[in-house]
Write an enzyme that holds these catalytic residues in place. Structure first.
Site, short mmCIF file in Angstrom:
data_model
loop_
_atom_site.label_atom_id
_atom_site.label_comp_id
_atom_site.label_asym_id
_atom_site.label_seq_id
_atom_site.Cartn_x
_atom_site.Cartn_y
_atom_site.Cartn_z
CB CYS A 71 -0.92 -0.01 1.21
SG CYS A 71 -2.05 1.39 1.27
CB CYS A 77 -3.28 4.32 6.33
SG CYS A 77 -4.91 3.58 6.63
CB CYS A 80 -2.66 -2.04 6.80
SG CYS A 80 -4.15 -2.66 6.02
CD GLN A 284 -17.18 -11.80 13.35
OE1 GLN A 284 -16.22 -11.06 13.11
NE2 GLN A 284 -17.43 -12.24 14.57
CD GLU A 334 -27.56 -7.21 18.38
OE1 GLU A 334 -27.37 -6.01 18.65
OE2 GLU A 334 -26.67 -8.08 18.44
CB CYS A 409 -12.82 -9.01 18.12
SG CYS A 409 -13.78 -7.66 18.85
#
Length: 457
Positions: A71, A77, A80, A284, A334, A409
């Site tokens: 990239c 950024c 990443c 996801q 939920e 996560c």
């Protein structure tokens, strides 16, 4: 040692955010993008709460080999951060971080499984949120936030996270917004129009949803902008929404939605199940790797043919519907009502009749189930990054299911919550990391727990 100086620093570990940490003169120094084993010349940029933050000026000796990132925005950024590290090395670093965070809570698992890699390392995300900004000359910018600068946006040329179609949409929206001289929303004056562009890109079905978030609508300039984008992209955009957000909070949700193309949702397939996804629904972000995640959850759940399952934080039913293919019954819980509408639609479309969805807070349902002595053979949770609310933890402990699966996560909040369950009478049987976020320090972790004789209500 003071700000503005250079030091030679050995990186000893990662913090929970994935930043490198070393010690110099007894002081911790946090260095983004550095990894354990690196020796670097570090510029001390600032000091916060007694801890220095630095940047690598020269990598003297790498702990792992560095490669050329694909990239052009790498380093500027905010995403990443590990694109200059081979993917196999990324997995080893993530695995080590997860193990350490769990061990720091004095926890052990009966079995640690090797991390499962993501099948794709580029163009894996199905959702991206792009921000509008203004350049020095007032020309609209559209892209992502600079690292550590949440009030600064850089113009995106190409992003390797989502898709080529997404890149073309960003380029088209920016080009026509500039041509039409549409003003960008200003965070200080709270004036202007353009706020966010959210693109959802279904990996299995090819459908694409565009959500343009603006401060005011109806608006002729917005209609002209979208008409021009449709002309550029043709029918590649299958669903388009305009979200009116006139509030002060800088978030990509608002008070009203307008369906410009389609009926406000798109279809994605994960495994052999099709899902309707609307603009506010959680799904996801890595569809292909999520298939592996759900398969592993079902495998760790064991034989469910005579089991009733409670799935908390069910979203659009991703986990619930996979579990329902094996269980006697599943209830998905939920709090976001729009997601529950999608989940029910998904169950109907896939002809899954043993799964129902409830729109309520997880802690409220748990309290009600305990009061009514309702039993579940398995409880599954997949909470946001912050982890479980204290009332949810206590509610699960009060309910006392024989088996419990925690999908997370965020390994730091997972470890903290697991410590509560272990002290409450549960034992960690299996821990399974699953990578859904290549080139970042993050991954999913599935933990399987069983109730022990020490459990007491």
């Amino acid at each position: 040692m003071k700000c503005g100086e250079h030091i030679t620093l050995d990186i000893e570990r990662l913090n929970a955010k994935g930043d490198g940490v070393g010690v110099c003169d007894g002081r911790e120094v946090v260095v983004p993008r550095a990894v354990p084993g690196d020796r670097a010349l570090v510029y001390l940029r600032r000091k916060r709460k007694g801890r220095f933050e630095g940047v690598v000026d020269d990598l003297i000796e790498p702990g792992v080999e560095r490669i050329d990132p694909a990239c052009v925005h790498f380093g500027v950024c905010g995403g990443c951060r590990w694109q200059d590290i081979e993917y196999d090395d990324q997995l080893k670093i993530k695995e080590s971080l997860v193990h350490r965070l769990v061990a720091e809570q004095d926890l052990t698992a009966g079995s640690w499984r090797p991390i499962l890699p993501s099948p794709q390392q580029n163009f894996y995300r199905n959702k991206m949120e792009f921000s509008f900004g203004s350049g020095p000359d007032g020309v609209p910018q559209l892209g992502l936030h600079m690292r550590g600068r949440y009030n600064r946006v850089f113009d995106l040329e190409t992003c390797w996270l989502q898709s080529e179609v997404s890149n073309r949409i960003v380029d088209s929206v920016r080009s026509h917004a500039t041509r039409l001289k549409l003003p960008v929303y200003d965070l200080r004056s709270h004036e202007g129009l353009l706020r966010f562009l959210v693109v959802r890109d279904a990996k299995r079905t090819g459908e694409v949803m565009v959500n343009l978030v603006v401060s005011s609508y109806p608006h002729g300039g917005v209609d002209d902008l979208l008409a021009s984008v449709f002309e550029d992209l043709g029918r590649q955009i299958t669903s388009c929404i305009v979200t009116k957000h006139s509030g002060l909070a800088q978030v990509a949700i608002g008070e009203e939605e307008f369906h410009i193309r389609g009926d406000g949702h798109m279809w994605e397939r994960c495994g052999d199940i099709e899902y309707a996804i609307s603009s506010r629904s959680f799904f996801q972000t890595n569809t292909i790797a999520a298939e592996r995640l759900y398969e592993t959850v079902c495998e760790l759940a064991g034989d469910l043919t005579q089991s009733d399952v409670l799935d908390l934080y069910a979203g659009t039913g991703g986990m619930s519907l996979h579990l329902a293919q094996h269980a006697r019954s599943v209830i998905g819980v939920e709090s976001v009502s729009e997601a529950v509408v999608d989940a029910r639609r998904n169950a109907e479309r896939n002809e899954i009749g043993n799964c129902r969805f409830v729109s309520t807070l997880a802690e409220d349902l748990l309290a009600d189930a305990t009061a009514k002595e309702r039993r579940y053979d398995l409880v599954v949770v997949d909470p946001p990054r912050a982890g479980l609310h204290k009332k949810v933890i206590q509610g699960i402990l009060d309910l006392g299911p024989d088996r419990f699966l925690y999908v997370s996560c965020n390994a730091e909040s997972l470890a903290q919550d697991l410590a509560e369950f272990v002290s409450g009478g549960y034992e960690i049987q299996v821990a399974q990391p699953v990578d859904l976020f290549p080139h970042t320090p993050h991954c999913e972790v599935i933990t399987s727990l069983i109730r022990t004789p020490s459990w007491q209500r």
